[in-house]
Design a protein around this motif. Structure first.
Motif, PDB file in Angstrom:
ATOM      1  N   GLU A 397      30.976  19.767  67.927  1.00  0.00           N
ATOM      2  CA  GLU A 397      30.640  18.465  68.734  1.00  0.00           C
ATOM      3  C   GLU A 397      29.040  18.035  68.321  1.00  0.00           C
ATOM      4  O   GLU A 397      29.091  16.837  68.206  1.00  0.00           O
ATOM      5  CB  GLU A 397      30.441  18.894  70.205  1.00  0.00           C
ATOM      6  CG  GLU A 397      30.650  17.711  70.992  1.00  0.00           C
ATOM      7  CD  GLU A 397      30.664  18.189  72.544  1.00  0.00           C
ATOM      8  OE1 GLU A 397      31.719  18.289  73.093  1.00  0.00           O
ATOM      9  OE2 GLU A 397      29.837  18.405  73.356  1.00  0.00           O
ATOM     10  N   PHE A 398      28.035  18.840  67.995  1.00  0.00           N
ATOM     11  CA  PHE A 398      26.786  18.326  67.812  1.00  0.00           C
ATOM     12  C   PHE A 398      26.789  17.826  66.251  1.00  0.00           C
ATOM     13  O   PHE A 398      26.265  16.817  65.920  1.00  0.00           O
ATOM     14  CB  PHE A 398      25.876  19.614  67.917  1.00  0.00           C
ATOM     15  CG  PHE A 398      25.288  19.780  69.127  1.00  0.00           C
ATOM     16  CD1 PHE A 398      24.379  18.620  69.536  1.00  0.00           C
ATOM     17  CD2 PHE A 398      25.446  20.736  69.966  1.00  0.00           C
ATOM     18  CE1 PHE A 398      23.445  18.904  70.747  1.00  0.00           C
ATOM     19  CE2 PHE A 398      24.943  20.921  71.300  1.00  0.00           C
ATOM     20  CZ  PHE A 398      23.812  20.070  71.637  1.00  0.00           C
ATOM     21  N   TYR A 399      27.541  18.338  65.602  1.00  0.00           N
ATOM     22  CA  TYR A 399      27.994  18.031  63.895  1.00  0.00           C
ATOM     23  C   TYR A 399      28.177  16.471  63.974  1.00  0.00           C
ATOM     24  O   TYR A 399      27.827  15.791  63.208  1.00  0.00           O
ATOM     25  CB  TYR A 399      28.815  19.028  63.328  1.00  0.00           C
ATOM     26  CG  TYR A 399      29.075  18.704  61.772  1.00  0.00           C
ATOM     27  CD1 TYR A 399      27.868  18.927  60.822  1.00  0.00           C
ATOM     28  CD2 TYR A 399      30.100  17.895  61.474  1.00  0.00           C
ATOM     29  CE1 TYR A 399      28.252  18.563  59.516  1.00  0.00           C
ATOM     30  CE2 TYR A 399      30.199  17.265  60.118  1.00  0.00           C
ATOM     31  CZ  TYR A 399      29.462  17.791  59.063  1.00  0.00           C
ATOM     32  OH  TYR A 399      29.598  17.601  57.993  1.00  0.00           O
ATOM     33  N   ALA A 400      29.389  16.341  64.752  1.00  0.00           N
ATOM     34  CA  ALA A 400      30.044  14.987  64.718  1.00  0.00           C
ATOM     35  C   ALA A 400      29.273  13.891  65.362  1.00  0.00           C
ATOM     36  O   ALA A 400      29.140  12.810  64.984  1.00  0.00           O
ATOM     37  CB  ALA A 400      31.362  15.029  65.349  1.00  0.00           C
ATOM     38  N   ASN A 401      28.515  14.255  66.489  1.00  0.00           N
ATOM     39  CA  ASN A 401      27.392  13.405  66.955  1.00  0.00           C
ATOM     40  C   ASN A 401      28.116  12.000  67.278  1.00  0.00           C
ATOM     41  O   ASN A 401      27.609  11.034  66.786  1.00  0.00           O
ATOM     42  CB  ASN A 401      26.262  13.303  66.374  1.00  0.00           C
ATOM     43  CG  ASN A 401      25.096  12.941  67.186  1.00  0.00           C
ATOM     44  OD1 ASN A 401      24.966  12.786  68.101  1.00  0.00           O
ATOM     45  ND2 ASN A 401      24.210  12.096  66.264  1.00  0.00           N
ATOM     46  N   LEU A 402      29.191  12.202  68.161  1.00  0.00           N
ATOM     47  CA  LEU A 402      30.104  10.842  68.389  1.00  0.00           C
ATOM     48  C   LEU A 402      29.425  10.362  69.610  1.00  0.00           C
ATOM     49  O   LEU A 402      28.986  10.595  70.663  1.00  0.00           O
ATOM     50  CB  LEU A 402      31.435  11.156  68.823  1.00  0.00           C
ATOM     51  CG  LEU A 402      32.270  11.643  67.831  1.00  0.00           C
ATOM     52  CD1 LEU A 402      33.868  12.184  68.114  1.00  0.00           C
ATOM     53  CD2 LEU A 402      32.193  10.803  66.617  1.00  0.00           C
ATOM     54  N   PRO A 403      29.252   8.864  69.564  1.00  0.00           N
ATOM     55  CA  PRO A 403      28.965   8.015  70.803  1.00  0.00           C
ATOM     56  C   PRO A 403      29.847   7.922  72.071  1.00  0.00           C
ATOM     57  O   PRO A 403      29.202   8.231  73.115  1.00  0.00           O
ATOM     58  CB  PRO A 403      28.801   6.529  70.158  1.00  0.00           C
ATOM     59  CG  PRO A 403      28.921   6.980  68.875  1.00  0.00           C
ATOM     60  CD  PRO A 403      29.347   7.924  68.419  1.00  0.00           C
ATOM     61  N   PRO A 407      27.309  15.095  72.229  1.00  0.00           N
ATOM     62  CA  PRO A 407      27.083  16.518  72.100  1.00  0.00           C
ATOM     63  C   PRO A 407      26.222  17.363  73.288  1.00  0.00           C
ATOM     64  O   PRO A 407      25.292  16.722  73.668  1.00  0.00           O
ATOM     65  CB  PRO A 407      26.359  16.847  70.728  1.00  0.00           C
ATOM     66  CG  PRO A 407      25.910  15.842  70.462  1.00  0.00           C
ATOM     67  CD  PRO A 407      26.479  14.602  70.886  1.00  0.00           C
ATOM     68  N   ASP A 408      26.773  18.265  73.489  1.00  0.00           N
ATOM     69  CA  ASP A 408      26.279  19.105  74.676  1.00  0.00           C
ATOM     70  C   ASP A 408      26.412  20.643  74.749  1.00  0.00           C
ATOM     71  O   ASP A 408      27.231  20.934  73.869  1.00  0.00           O
ATOM     72  CB  ASP A 408      26.687  18.438  76.177  1.00  0.00           C
ATOM     73  CG  ASP A 408      28.101  18.233  76.254  1.00  0.00           C
ATOM     74  OD1 ASP A 408      28.629  19.376  76.024  1.00  0.00           O
ATOM     75  OD2 ASP A 408      28.381  17.166  76.703  1.00  0.00           O
ATOM     76  N   TYR A 409      26.011  21.291  75.643  1.00  0.00           N
ATOM     77  CA  TYR A 409      26.452  22.844  75.754  1.00  0.00           C
ATOM     78  C   TYR A 409      27.342  22.999  76.840  1.00  0.00           C
ATOM     79  O   TYR A 409      27.036  24.097  77.547  1.00  0.00           O
ATOM     80  CB  TYR A 409      24.980  23.607  76.059  1.00  0.00           C
ATOM     81  CG  TYR A 409      24.146  23.393  74.776  1.00  0.00           C
ATOM     82  CD1 TYR A 409      24.154  24.579  73.737  1.00  0.00           C
ATOM     83  CD2 TYR A 409      22.983  22.625  74.604  1.00  0.00           C
ATOM     84  CE1 TYR A 409      23.492  24.575  72.697  1.00  0.00           C
ATOM     85  CE2 TYR A 409      22.192  22.655  73.653  1.00  0.00           C
ATOM     86  CZ  TYR A 409      22.520  23.675  72.666  1.00  0.00           C
ATOM     87  OH  TYR A 409      21.569  23.763  71.531  1.00  0.00           O
ATOM     88  N   VAL A 472      18.759  17.559  77.239  1.00  0.00           N
ATOM     89  CA  VAL A 472      19.247  17.728  75.988  1.00  0.00           C
ATOM     90  C   VAL A 472      20.338  16.519  76.053  1.00  0.00           C
ATOM     91  O   VAL A 472      21.396  16.583  76.691  1.00  0.00           O
ATOM     92  CB  VAL A 472      19.808  18.646  75.353  1.00  0.00           C
ATOM     93  CG1 VAL A 472      20.317  18.438  73.774  1.00  0.00           C
ATOM     94  CG2 VAL A 472      18.875  19.854  75.334  1.00  0.00           C
ATOM     95  N   ASN A 473      20.050  15.220  75.201  1.00  0.00           N
ATOM     96  CA  ASN A 473      21.163  14.339  75.301  1.00  0.00           C
ATOM     97  C   ASN A 473      21.534  13.781  76.778  1.00  0.00           C
ATOM     98  O   ASN A 473      22.675  13.414  77.098  1.00  0.00           O
ATOM     99  CB  ASN A 473      22.324  14.434  74.558  1.00  0.00           C
ATOM    100  CG  ASN A 473      22.230  14.407  72.963  1.00  0.00           C
ATOM    101  OD1 ASN A 473      20.991  13.727  72.414  1.00  0.00           O
ATOM    102  ND2 ASN A 473      23.112  15.218  72.492  1.00  0.00           N
ATOM    103  N   GLY A 474      20.536  13.648  77.590  1.00  0.00           N
ATOM    104  CA  GLY A 474      20.707  13.423  79.062  1.00  0.00           C
ATOM    105  C   GLY A 474      21.343  14.371  79.885  1.00  0.00           C
ATOM    106  O   GLY A 474      21.613  14.159  81.125  1.00  0.00           O
ATOM    107  N   VAL A 475      21.567  15.467  79.429  1.00  0.00           N
ATOM    108  CA  VAL A 475      22.162  16.574  80.311  1.00  0.00           C
ATOM    109  C   VAL A 475      21.113  17.710  80.584  1.00  0.00           C
ATOM    110  O   VAL A 475      20.127  18.245  79.794  1.00  0.00           O
ATOM    111  CB  VAL A 475      23.207  17.339  79.456  1.00  0.00           C
ATOM    112  CG1 VAL A 475      24.005  18.473  80.374  1.00  0.00           C
ATOM    113  CG2 VAL A 475      24.466  16.422  79.271  1.00  0.00           C
TER     114      VAL A 475
END
Length: 548
Positions: A397-403, A407-409, A472-475
Motif C-alpha cells: 500500500e505504501f509502495y503504490a501510494n494511491l490517491p 497508505p496507512d498502518y 502519518v498521512n492524516g491518520v
C-alpha cells in the motif's frame, strides 16, 4: 534453532557450489538489475539445480543418517556471494514434517552455520505403519466431521460441509516430540461463510492420534486504463490479441484476472474488452473489481521486484492469477497455493467486493511465505505467518501510494468488512480490534493466528515509526510499549528489509516469536551492522512487545 558447524566439515558440503554459483551470483543478488520473467525463472532453476548437487555432501557434513536426504526448496545469493540454501528433508524417502533447514555458506564455499526447524538426529524403529492408508484417511475425515458439531458461535472458520479426503500419505513427524511415522491426509470441504476448506491432518500411523491440523486456504483477503472500486483510476498492462484486449500482463509473468460469476470452483473466464478501458469504479460494474485485482497483483509484483529483487511470488518469474466474483454474498478473500491463485468475494449483498490493495498484498504474501520459510499456520508460527502478510500488504500500500487509497498502518480499512467503518486490524496498537495481542505472553500461541499476529504487527510498527503519538498521512497513531520504554523508528523501508531477510534467510516452519527476534537481529546485523542504530532499535522494538 541454530547450530554452529565445525571447520572440519566445512568444505565438503559446498565444494560443488564454490565455482558454479559464483558465476550466477551477480544475477541473484538481493537487488539485481531487472530481468525478464523467463530469465528469472532460469536463474532460480539453476540455483536450485546447483543446490541439489550440493545436497548429498551437505547432508553428510550435517551428520544426517544414511536414510536422510536433503531436497532443495529455495536459494538466495547475497551481493557479496554469501549463499543461503533452503532444504526440505526426507527419511527413507518419506517427507519429514519439521525437518526443513537453511544452510548458510560464505562466498568462498565455506559452510558457516545452519538454521533448523528441529535439531535432532532422526531415528525410527520402523517404516511399516500399523494403520492402513484407508483407515488413516477415514479417521481424518471423521475428525473433521466431528468438528462440525462443535458450537463455534457462527465462527466463519467453522465447517458446514465436508467433502472428499485425499489418500493418506506416509510421512515422518518431527515437528514436536519424538520422531514418529505418521500419515498426512487432506480433507476438503466448505466453511460456514462459503470459503473453501482444505485441512491438512497429520495422524500417528500406529495409534491414529491426531498430531497436527491446519487450514491450507489462508484468508483475510499494451497499456490500458481502469477504474477500480478501491484503487481509483490506474494504468493497466494488458494483452492485445489482434481483435480484443485481455486482462493479462505478459510483463509480470502472465498475471491475469478471471470472472467466476458467482461460482465457487474452476478458473473462471478471462476478462476481455474491446477498447482497453476497464471498469467504471462502481461495484455494480463487474470489471471494476477486476481492475482492483489486476492492479493489486501488479503492485505486489512490483513491490517485491523493486524492493527485494524478487521476481514473482515464488521468485521464478511466474505470475499468479486472480479470480473475482467468487460465490454469493461471500465476505472474504483468500490465497490458495495449490492453484497459485488469488480469490475475492463480493461481500454483503454482492455489493462490497474484498478487492482492496492491502488485501491483495496480504493474501499474495502468504504465497511468498509458503515459497520461503513455510511458516506453520498454527501457534506462534501461524501468528508470524499472518503478521508477515499484514506487514507486506501494508508495504504494498505504501509502495503504490494511491490517491484513492492513502497508505496507512490499518489493515482492511476500506472494505468495511464488519459494517461499522472500522479496520480489521491496527498495527500501532493491535488490541484496538478487540481481540489481537499487543504483547507477547505465554498463551499468545493459543490465540487465532489473526490475533496472535498482533505481536509481530506491533513490533513492525514500533520499528518503523517508534512509540508514542504520531500522525502519518492524516491518520493518528499512539503506540505503547509493554515496558514503558521509548522506541525510535528506523523507517518502514529499513524495517521491511530486515523482516524480509529474516523470512527468506533465517525463518523456518517452526519459528516462534523468540526465534523471530534472533532472526531479525541477525538480519539487521547482515544489512546494517551489529553496532548499528538499526540493530539496536530492532532489539528495542522486540522488548517493546515483551519479546526479550
Amino acid at each position: 534453532m541454530k547450530r554452529k558447524l565445525t571447520v572440519g566439515a566445512v568444505l565438503s558440503a559446498s565444494a560443488i557450489l564454490a565455482g558454479a554459483i559464483q558465476v550466477s551470483a551477480g544475477t541473484a543478488q538481493a537487488n539485481p538489475s531487472p530481468a525478464s520473467a523467463s530469465q528469472a525463472g532460469q536463474q532460480h532453476s539453476e540455483l536450485l539445480a546447483l543446490a541439489a548437487k550440493a545436497a548429498p555432501a551437505a547432508a553428510r557434513a550435517l551428520g544426517l543418517g544414511a536414510q536422510e536426504q536433503l531436497i532443495p526448496k529455495d536459494a538466495v545469493v547475497d551481493a557479496d556471494g554469501t549463499r543461503h540454501l533452503r532444504f526440505e528433508r526426507t527419511f527413507g524417502g518419506l517427507p519429514v514434517l519439521g525437518g526443513d533447514l537453511v544452510v548458510h555458506e560464505s562466498a568462498s564455499g565455506a559452510l558457516k552455520s545452519v538454521d533448523e526447524a528441529v535439531t535432532r538426529q532422526l531415528t525410527l524403529p520402523s517404516l511399516t505403519p500399523k494403520l492402513s492408508a484407508a483407515q488413516a484417511s477415514a479417521q481424518a475425515t471423521g475428525t473433521v466431521r466431528a468438528d462440525i458439531g462443535v458450537s463455534k458461535d457462527a465462527d466463519e472458520a467453522a465447517l458446514q460441509e465436508v467433502g472428499s479426503a485425499s489418500p493418506a500419505a506416509l510421512v515422518v513427524w518431527a515437528d514436536s516430540g519424538a520422531p514418529r511415522l505418521a500419515y498426512r491426509t487432506t480433507v476438503e470441504g466448505l466453511r460456514a461463510d462459503g470459503t473453501p476448506s482444505r485441512q491438512i491432518l497429520v495422524t500417528d500411523a500406529t495409534s491414529g492420534a491426531l498430531l497436527s491440523s491446519h487450514e491450507e486456504i489462508q484468508t483475510a483477503n499494451a497499456t490500458g486504463s481502469g477504474k477500480g472500486v478501491f484503487v481509483g483510476s490506474v494504468p493497466l498492462t494488458t494483452n492485445y490479441t489482434g481483435s480484443t484486449y485481455q486482462l493479462k500482463d505478459a510483463t509480470r509473468g502472465g498475471q491475469s484476472t478471471t470472472n467466476l460469476a458467482g461460482k465457487t470452483s474452476g478458473k473462471g473466464t478471462l476478462y476481455t474488452d474491446a477498447d482497453n478501458a476497464w471498469g467504471t469504479g462502481a461495484a455494480s460494474n463487474t470489471q471494476s473489481a477486476a481492475v482492483d485485482a489486476q492492479f493489486g497483483a501488479a503492485a505486489t509484483w512490483d513491490f517485491y521486484k523493486n524492493t527485494f529483487g524478487r521476481s514473482g511470488i515464488r521468485n521464478d518469474g511466474v505470475g499468479a492469477y486472480s479470480r473475482v466474483h467468487y460465490g454469493k454474498n461471500y465476505v472474504n478473500a483468500f490465497w490458495d497455493d495449490t492453484c497459485f491463485c488469488m480469490t475475492y468475494g463480493d461481500g454483503a449483498s454482492n455489493t462490497h467486493p474484498l478487492t482492496a490493495l492491502d488485501v491483495s498484498g496480504h493474501e499474495m504474501s502468504h504465497g511468498v511465505t509458503a515459497a520461503t520459510a513455510g511458516l506453520n499456520y498454527s501457534g506462534e508460527s501461524g501468528g508470524l505467518n499472518e503478521s508477515t502478510s499484514d506487514i507486506m500488504g501494508t508495504m504494498v500500500e505504501f509502495y503504490a501510494n494511491l490517491p484513492a487509497d492513502k497508505p496507512d498502518y490499518l489493515i482492511g480499512e476500506l472494505i468495511n468488512i464488519n459494517g461499522d467503518g472500522k479496520p480489521l486490524r491496527y498495527m500501532d496498537q493491535p488490541s484496538k480490534d478487540g481481540g489481537s495481542a499487543d504483547y507477547w505472553s505465554a498463551g499468545v500461541g493459543n490465540l487465532d493466528v489473526h490475533y496472535s499476529s498482533g505481536v509481530g504487527n506491533h513490533f513492525f510498527y514500533l520499528l518503523s515509526e517508534g512509540s508514542g503519538a504520531k500522525t502519518v498521512n492524516g491518520v493518528n497513531y499512539n503506540s505503547p510499549t509493554s515496558n514503558g520504554s521509548k522506541v525510535t523508528g528506523i523507517g518502514r523501508d529499513k524495517a521491511a528489509q530486515i523482516w524480509y531477510r529474516a523470512l527468506t534467510t533465517y525463518f523456518t516452519s517452526t519459528t516462534n516469536y523468540k526465534a523471530a527476534r534472533v532472526a531479525t537481529l541477525k538480519a539487521a546485523a547482515d544489512l546494517y551492522g551489529a553496532s548499528s542504530t538499526e540493530y539496536a532499535q530492532t532489539a528495542a522494538a522486540w522488548s517493546g512487545v515483551n519479546v526479550n
